[in-house]
Design an enzyme around this catalytic site. Structure first.
Site, PDB file in Angstrom:
ATOM      1  N   HIS A 186       0.834  -1.207   0.000  1.00  0.00           N
ATOM      2  CA  HIS A 186       0.000   0.000   0.000  1.00  0.00           C
ATOM      3  C   HIS A 186       0.869   1.259   0.000  1.00  0.00           C
ATOM      4  O   HIS A 186       0.676   2.166  -0.823  1.00  0.00           O
ATOM      5  CB  HIS A 186      -0.902  -0.017   1.240  1.00  0.00           C
ATOM      6  CG  HIS A 186      -1.756   1.206   1.391  1.00  0.00           C
ATOM      7  ND1 HIS A 186      -3.053   1.258   0.965  1.00  0.00           N
ATOM      8  CD2 HIS A 186      -1.498   2.434   1.930  1.00  0.00           C
ATOM      9  CE1 HIS A 186      -3.573   2.450   1.219  1.00  0.00           C
ATOM     10  NE2 HIS A 186      -2.638   3.179   1.814  1.00  0.00           N
ATOM     11  N   GLU A 187       1.808   1.298   0.924  1.00  0.00           N
ATOM     12  CA  GLU A 187       2.653   2.491   1.034  1.00  0.00           C
ATOM     13  C   GLU A 187       3.590   2.635  -0.165  1.00  0.00           C
ATOM     14  O   GLU A 187       3.931   3.750  -0.559  1.00  0.00           O
ATOM     15  CB  GLU A 187       3.463   2.452   2.334  1.00  0.00           C
ATOM     16  CG  GLU A 187       2.623   2.453   3.607  1.00  0.00           C
ATOM     17  CD  GLU A 187       1.700   3.660   3.703  1.00  0.00           C
ATOM     18  OE1 GLU A 187       2.007   4.710   3.109  1.00  0.00           O
ATOM     19  OE2 GLU A 187       0.658   3.551   4.384  1.00  0.00           O
ATOM     20  N   HIS A 211       1.852   4.776  -2.735  1.00  0.00           N
ATOM     21  CA  HIS A 211       2.011   6.209  -2.483  1.00  0.00           C
ATOM     22  C   HIS A 211       3.425   6.669  -2.849  1.00  0.00           C
ATOM     23  O   HIS A 211       3.622   7.711  -3.482  1.00  0.00           O
ATOM     24  CB  HIS A 211       1.765   6.517  -1.006  1.00  0.00           C
ATOM     25  CG  HIS A 211       0.346   6.322  -0.558  1.00  0.00           C
ATOM     26  ND1 HIS A 211      -0.725   6.868  -1.218  1.00  0.00           N
ATOM     27  CD2 HIS A 211      -0.173   5.642   0.504  1.00  0.00           C
ATOM     28  CE1 HIS A 211      -1.851   6.541  -0.591  1.00  0.00           C
ATOM     29  NE2 HIS A 211      -1.538   5.783   0.452  1.00  0.00           N
TER      30      HIS A 211
END
Length: 448
Positions: free
Chosen positions: A22-23, A26
């Site tokens: 997920h990170e 980003h």
């Protein structure tokens, strides 16, 4: 304690994988947009490990493995030197900021499809959904032993776990359900499960008892599926895959025969003579069964073998065929997840259905024990849940940031800093309340 440590370990593995992915979404999109990333952290709190790359980004693994974050250069958080202003997050066009915010959930969605694809390539063992003698709502619906579930509310059913998932979701929402079956005699029939008759005091842990469906037992081959350490069979040289033909001269046809003959023969004499088939040769082996005293004082004999799983509906496809199957599975689970979310929001499903880290840890451990394919299935579902939750328009989540950016697009200027700060506090309180409720539900499940 083994279950506790196993659950803790697989929770860390699960969150580590999903949070990192997920990170990373980003992080990589921020870099593509020219934003300077100051820190990429898996976990919160004091870093246990850290390194810095040539672009000045710190990569860290922190002590509390319940999340992570990507910290970007931003004038609203610290002073930015004039030469780095073009790398500040707040200076980027709103479209790029929206892409950065959406990248985390998008990467969770990518992970979901990839995990389902690999699950299908590996092969997920399951059972054909043929039911045993029913009771409860299933019996009232007219279900009979030998019925094979084919469709539930028009959705094709390929396995027992899928059937239970669909029925469970509809039972939670008290939604009457049409179940199409092929009867034991080969005919077609439709059974209506009237979940609307379930009272509000029937909790989540009681639903499947109320539904009243059981899987029809499968006759197991007399083949060794597993061996226990420290018990006679392994010490005598028996191997997984050996077929037991006779015990003390008595013929063995199924694994149930083994479970009957071992205590009978060992009760006469613990020394057992086995005839086994290994590959193309037959072997004679002798071993002494171990006597075990149960808590109630009764005695039984063990040799330390178990049957194979008996699965008869392994969901397995080639690498190319698995691609559309993975997308279909992702869409199906997305519909189910959004349906459950809707039921929670409108009060059709009780808040006791919320689960927290303790329940996730237990499911992570359980699925890991069932094999790689089942663990991949679990990872895919949790990853998709993270994507959906993060897209909710709650300040502090990615969806909240996207809401702010959408307002900025419409009004032509950013949402005021005061409004954003107020929203952060509201979002934080909402998340704390939800997490508190989820922990409460977890603890109730443990003590009941």
């Amino acid at each position: 304690m083994n279950e506790f440590f196993g659950s803790a370990w697989w929770l860390i593995v699960t969150l580590g994988l999903l949070v990192t992915f997920h990170e990373f979404g980003h992080f990589i999109v921020a870099r593509w947009c020219g934003v300077k990333v100051l820190r990429f952290s898996v976990g919160f709190g004091k870093p246990l490990w850290m390194r810095r790359d040539r672009r000045g980004t710190e990569f860290a693994i922190a002590a509390i493995p319940l999340g992570g974050y990507v910290k970007m250069l931003d004038e609203r958080e610290s002073e930015v030197s004039p030469e780095e202003l073009d790398q500040a997050h707040n200076r980027k066009p709103v479209g790029q900021r929206m892409a950065i915010a959406a990248a985390g959930p998008a990467f969770n969605l990518i992970f979901t499809v990839a995990a389902f694809w690999l699950m299908f390539v590996v092969g997920k063992p399951d059972f054909i959904p043929i039911v045993d003698a029913p009771n409860g709502i299933a019996a009232e619906a007219g279900m009979q032993a030998g019925d094979r579930i084919e469709n539930i509310n028009g959705d094709s059913i390929d396995s027992w776990s899928t059937a239970l998932q669909k029925l469970g979701e509809n039972a939670v929402g008290r939604i009457d359900t049409q179940v199409d079956v092929v009867t034991a005699a080969g005919g077609q029939a439709t059974r209506e499960f009237r979940f609307s008759t379930l009272t509000d005091d029937v909790g989540e842990d009681q639903l499947f008892d109320e539904i009243g469906l059981r899987l029809q037992p499968r006759e197991r081959e007399a083949v060794i599926g597993r061996l226990s350490d420290g018990l006679p069979a392994k010490a005598a040289g028996l191997e997984v895959g050996d077929r037991i033909l006779r015990i003390n001269g008595r013929d063995v046809a199924t694994f149930s025969d083994i479970e009957t003959l071992i205590p009978e023969e060992a009760g006469k004499n613990p020394s057992l003579a086995l005839k086994i088939q290994r590959g193309n040769e037959q072997l004679d082996m002798t071993l002494a069964a171990t006597e075990v005293t149960e808590a109630d004082g009764s005695k039984r004999y063990l040799i330390g073998i178990g049957s194979s799983s008996g699965h008869d509906a392994t969901l397995k496809y080639g690498p190319l065929e698995a691609v559309p199957r993975a997308f279909e599975k992702t869409w199906d689970v997305t519909k189910s997840s959004l349906g459950m979310l809707k039921m929670l929001l409108v009060g059709q499903a009780g808040l006791e259905n919320l689960s927290g880290p303790i329940t996730i840890a237990r499911f992570a451990n359980g699925s890991a024990q069932m094999g790689l394919a089942w663990f991949l299935n679990f990872l895919a579902i949790i990853s998709l849940s993270l994507a959906i939750i993060n897209l909710l328009p709650i300040p502090i989540l990615d969806g909240g940031h996207l809401l702010y950016y959408l307002i900025e697009l419409i009004k032509g200027s950013p949402v005021s800093e005061r409004t954003q700060i107020a929203g952060q506090y509201v979002g934080l309180m909402m998340l704390v309340a939800l997490m508190g409720l989820a922990f409460y539900n977890d603890i109730l499940r443990l003590v009941h």
